[in-house]
Design a protein around this motif. Structure first.
Motif, PDB file in Angstrom:
ATOM      1  N   SER A   1     -18.013 -12.782  -8.781  1.00  0.00           N
ATOM      2  CA  SER A   1     -19.366 -12.210  -8.814  1.00  0.00           C
ATOM      3  C   SER A   1     -19.380 -10.737  -8.419  1.00  0.00           C
ATOM      4  CB  SER A   1     -20.278 -13.011  -7.886  1.00  0.00           C
ATOM      5  OG  SER A   1     -19.798 -12.921  -6.557  1.00  0.00           O
ATOM      6  N   LEU A   2     -18.316 -10.253  -7.795  1.00  0.00           N
ATOM      7  CA  LEU A   2     -18.289  -8.861  -7.332  1.00  0.00           C
ATOM      8  C   LEU A   2     -17.575  -7.921  -8.296  1.00  0.00           C
ATOM      9  CD1 LEU A   2     -17.326  -9.566  -3.600  1.00  0.00           C
ATOM     10  CD2 LEU A   2     -19.608  -9.149  -4.518  1.00  0.00           C
ATOM     11  N   ALA A   3     -16.871  -8.463  -9.276  1.00  0.00           N
ATOM     12  CA  ALA A   3     -16.047  -7.609 -10.142  1.00  0.00           C
ATOM     13  C   ALA A   3     -16.906  -6.630 -10.940  1.00  0.00           C
ATOM     14  CB  ALA A   3     -15.225  -8.473 -11.092  1.00  0.00           C
ATOM     15  N   THR A   4     -16.432  -5.411 -11.043  1.00  0.00           N
ATOM     16  CA  THR A   4     -17.153  -4.375 -11.800  1.00  0.00           C
ATOM     17  C   THR A   4     -16.451  -4.076 -13.122  1.00  0.00           C
ATOM     18  OG1 THR A   4     -15.920  -2.625 -10.708  1.00  0.00           O
ATOM     19  CG2 THR A   4     -18.009  -3.269  -9.694  1.00  0.00           C
ATOM     20  N   VAL A   5     -15.291  -4.689 -13.332  1.00  0.00           N
ATOM     21  CA  VAL A   5     -14.560  -4.512 -14.593  1.00  0.00           C
ATOM     22  C   VAL A   5     -14.251  -5.889 -15.170  1.00  0.00           C
ATOM     23  CG1 VAL A   5     -13.451  -2.299 -14.099  1.00  0.00           C
ATOM     24  CG2 VAL A   5     -12.359  -4.415 -13.342  1.00  0.00           C
ATOM     25  N   ARG A   6     -13.996  -5.915 -16.462  1.00  0.00           N
ATOM     26  CA  ARG A   6     -13.598  -7.160 -17.104  1.00  0.00           C
ATOM     27  C   ARG A   6     -12.070  -7.175 -17.192  1.00  0.00           C
ATOM     28  NH1 ARG A   6     -15.132  -7.042 -22.340  1.00  0.00           N
ATOM     29  NH2 ARG A   6     -15.472  -4.812 -22.126  1.00  0.00           N
ATOM     30  N   ALA A   7     -11.505  -8.354 -17.246  1.00  0.00           N
ATOM     31  CA  ALA A   7     -10.045  -8.481 -17.305  1.00  0.00           C
ATOM     32  C   ALA A   7      -9.468  -7.689 -18.482  1.00  0.00           C
ATOM     33  CB  ALA A   7      -9.667  -9.954 -17.417  1.00  0.00           C
ATOM     34  N   GLU A   8     -10.216  -7.635 -19.576  1.00  0.00           N
ATOM     35  CA  GLU A   8      -9.718  -6.958 -20.800  1.00  0.00           C
ATOM     36  C   GLU A   8      -9.563  -5.459 -20.604  1.00  0.00           C
ATOM     37  OE1 GLU A   8     -13.294  -8.962 -21.932  1.00  0.00           O
ATOM     38  OE2 GLU A   8     -11.899  -9.856 -20.504  1.00  0.00           O
ATOM     39  N   GLU A   9     -10.168  -4.912 -19.556  1.00  0.00           N
ATOM     40  CA  GLU A   9     -10.115  -3.458 -19.349  1.00  0.00           C
ATOM     41  C   GLU A   9      -8.939  -3.050 -18.471  1.00  0.00           C
ATOM     42  OE1 GLU A   9     -14.235  -1.768 -18.526  1.00  0.00           O
ATOM     43  OE2 GLU A   9     -14.553  -3.906 -18.197  1.00  0.00           O
ATOM     44  N   LEU A  10      -8.214  -4.018 -17.929  1.00  0.00           N
ATOM     45  CA  LEU A  10      -7.194  -3.686 -16.935  1.00  0.00           C
ATOM     46  C   LEU A  10      -5.787  -3.691 -17.512  1.00  0.00           C
ATOM     47  CD1 LEU A  10      -8.665  -5.751 -13.999  1.00  0.00           C
ATOM     48  CD2 LEU A  10      -8.529  -3.261 -14.129  1.00  0.00           C
ATOM     49  N   GLU A  11      -4.994  -2.733 -17.072  1.00  0.00           N
ATOM     50  CA  GLU A  11      -3.584  -2.659 -17.462  1.00  0.00           C
ATOM     51  C   GLU A  11      -2.730  -3.075 -16.274  1.00  0.00           C
ATOM     52  OE1 GLU A  11      -2.488  -2.036 -20.477  1.00  0.00           O
ATOM     53  OE2 GLU A  11      -4.583  -1.831 -21.100  1.00  0.00           O
ATOM     54  N   ALA A  12      -1.621  -3.736 -16.556  1.00  0.00           N
ATOM     55  CA  ALA A  12      -0.703  -4.085 -15.470  1.00  0.00           C
ATOM     56  C   ALA A  12       0.708  -4.250 -16.020  1.00  0.00           C
ATOM     57  CB  ALA A  12      -1.140  -5.380 -14.793  1.00  0.00           C
ATOM     58  N   GLU A  13       1.682  -3.827 -15.218  1.00  0.00           N
ATOM     59  CA  GLU A  13       3.081  -4.112 -15.552  1.00  0.00           C
ATOM     60  C   GLU A  13       3.580  -5.335 -14.775  1.00  0.00           C
ATOM     61  OE1 GLU A  13       3.648   0.281 -15.063  1.00  0.00           O
ATOM     62  OE2 GLU A  13       5.642  -0.297 -15.761  1.00  0.00           O
ATOM     63  N   TYR A  14       3.018  -5.500 -13.577  1.00  0.00           N
ATOM     64  CA  TYR A  14       3.364  -6.658 -12.753  1.00  0.00           C
ATOM     65  C   TYR A  14       2.083  -7.250 -12.185  1.00  0.00           C
ATOM     66  CZ  TYR A  14       8.083  -4.961 -13.165  1.00  0.00           C
ATOM     67  OH  TYR A  14       9.276  -4.540 -13.680  1.00  0.00           O
ATOM     68  N   ILE A  15       2.054  -8.572 -12.119  1.00  0.00           N
ATOM     69  CA  ILE A  15       0.943  -9.281 -11.487  1.00  0.00           C
ATOM     70  C   ILE A  15       1.533 -10.115 -10.355  1.00  0.00           C
ATOM     71  CG2 ILE A  15      -0.885 -11.003 -11.769  1.00  0.00           C
ATOM     72  CD1 ILE A  15      -0.987 -10.178 -14.774  1.00  0.00           C
ATOM     73  N   LEU A  16       1.121  -9.835  -9.134  1.00  0.00           N
ATOM     74  CA  LEU A  16       1.599 -10.604  -7.985  1.00  0.00           C
ATOM     75  C   LEU A  16       0.571 -11.677  -7.654  1.00  0.00           C
ATOM     76  CD1 LEU A  16       2.726  -7.688  -5.581  1.00  0.00           C
ATOM     77  CD2 LEU A  16       3.940  -8.673  -7.527  1.00  0.00           C
ATOM     78  N   LEU A  17       1.029 -12.921  -7.521  1.00  0.00           N
ATOM     79  CA  LEU A  17       0.128 -14.017  -7.152  1.00  0.00           C
ATOM     80  C   LEU A  17       0.492 -14.532  -5.766  1.00  0.00           C
ATOM     81  CD1 LEU A  17      -0.094 -16.057 -10.494  1.00  0.00           C
ATOM     82  CD2 LEU A  17      -1.694 -14.338  -9.589  1.00  0.00           C
ATOM     83  N   THR A  18      -0.509 -14.591  -4.892  1.00  0.00           N
ATOM     84  CA  THR A  18      -0.246 -15.047  -3.516  1.00  0.00           C
ATOM     85  C   THR A  18      -0.161 -16.565  -3.432  1.00  0.00           C
ATOM     86  OG1 THR A  18      -2.610 -15.078  -2.948  1.00  0.00           O
ATOM     87  CG2 THR A  18      -1.390 -13.027  -2.513  1.00  0.00           C
ATOM     88  N   HIS A  19      -0.918 -17.278  -4.307  1.00  0.00           N
ATOM     89  CA  HIS A  19      -0.873 -18.744  -4.321  1.00  0.00           C
ATOM     90  C   HIS A  19      -1.590 -19.275  -5.542  1.00  0.00           C
ATOM     91  CE1 HIS A  19      -4.673 -17.870  -2.271  1.00  0.00           C
ATOM     92  NE2 HIS A  19      -5.055 -19.141  -2.370  1.00  0.00           N
ATOM     93  N   GLY A  20      -1.624 -20.605  -5.672  1.00  0.00           N
ATOM     94  CA  GLY A  20      -2.043 -21.212  -6.932  1.00  0.00           C
ATOM     95  C   GLY A  20      -3.524 -21.508  -7.089  1.00  0.00           C
ATOM     96  N   HIS A  21      -4.369 -21.144  -6.148  1.00  0.00           N
ATOM     97  CA  HIS A  21      -5.799 -21.455  -6.289  1.00  0.00           C
ATOM     98  C   HIS A  21      -6.433 -20.607  -7.387  1.00  0.00           C
ATOM     99  CE1 HIS A  21      -5.870 -23.181  -1.923  1.00  0.00           C
ATOM    100  NE2 HIS A  21      -5.525 -24.085  -2.830  1.00  0.00           N
TER     101      HIS A  21
END
Ligand code: NI
Ligand code: MN
Length: 229
Positions: A30-50
């Motif tokens: 509910s707080l995000a100001t951008v959509r996933a489609e607008e973001l670039e990433a070379e690496y995505i770090l995940l802290t856990h599976g939730h």
């Protein structure tokens, strides 16, 4: 380096054109100001599976070709179910990429995925990350309770910016997060994992005031706000 907070536990690190996303939960955040489609990433770090941490990982990784880095169980699940590139690691280990180092540290939480038929699948230990990038050290605790070895993490690493949860209910709340900040000794402490859902509503400014009473430098980052180091 720019550190952008996207609300909840989603943090993006950008340095010299390189982008690392941590827990990219945007759709349904509910707080995000951008959509996933607008973001670039070379690496995505995940802290856990939730779900509020895996979030849009699959979509972002498929579009950008990003590599997902997480604890081995979650990495192998992501690779098997989505086909995205992953690097599985474990607590205490460091993964080096050409422009950064990602060290996995412990978190006290749970980590699982619930399938459509209600089966709960274990996703390995939850984790935090100590990230060295652009000459700076950033600690992202993941979802966690307060634990005494935050002292060790603070002694072992000279942390520039620490992201700690204050939401309570699913993680530590503000009072424990003051202890966390004291032990981590980061130059700057930033609260996360609050105000996204009703049970984790908190007053972040009062958390910063609690830190200030103990001479700890804290700052609220609004969702979409960038901190330049
Ligand atoms: Ni969680
Ligand atoms: Mn969470």
């Amino acid at each position: 380096m720019d550190i952008i907070y996207h609300g909840h536990a989603c943090v993006q690190l950008v340095h010299e054109g390189h982008s690392v996303m941590i827990d990219p939960f945007l759709t349904g955040n509910s707080l995000a100001t951008v959509r996933a489609e607008e973001l670039e990433a070379e690496y995505i770090l995940l802290t856990h599976g939730h779900g509020d941490h895996i979030g849009d990982t699959e979509a972002i990784a498929k579009r950008t070709g990003a590599t997902v880095i997480s604890i081995v169980e979650l990495a192998s699940y992501m690779e098997r179910t989505t086909g995205v590139k992953t690097v599985g690691m474990n607590l205490g280990g460091t993964v080096e990429v050409p422009f950064a180092r990602f060290k996995m540290v412990q978190a006290f939480h749970s980590s699982s995925i619930t399938t459509e038929d209600g089966q709960i699948i274990y996703m390995g230990m939850p984790a935090g990350f100590v990230i060295e990038m652009g000459g700076k050290t950033v600690y992202h605790s993941g979802d966690t309770a307060l634990f005494g070895d935050m002292k060790l993490i603070g002694d072992r690493h000279s942390i520039d910016v620490a992201f700690v949860p204050i939401g309570d209910h699913f993680t530590m709340g503000p009072e424990d997060a003051v202890w966390a900040a004291e032990w981590l000794k980061a130059k700057l402490t930033v609260p996360m994992h609050y105000n996204t859902f009703p049970p984790i509503r908190q007053d972040a400014d009062s958390y910063i005031a609690m830190l200030a009473k103990r001479d700890i430098h804290g700052r609220v980052l609004k969702s979409g706000e960038a901190l330049t180091l």
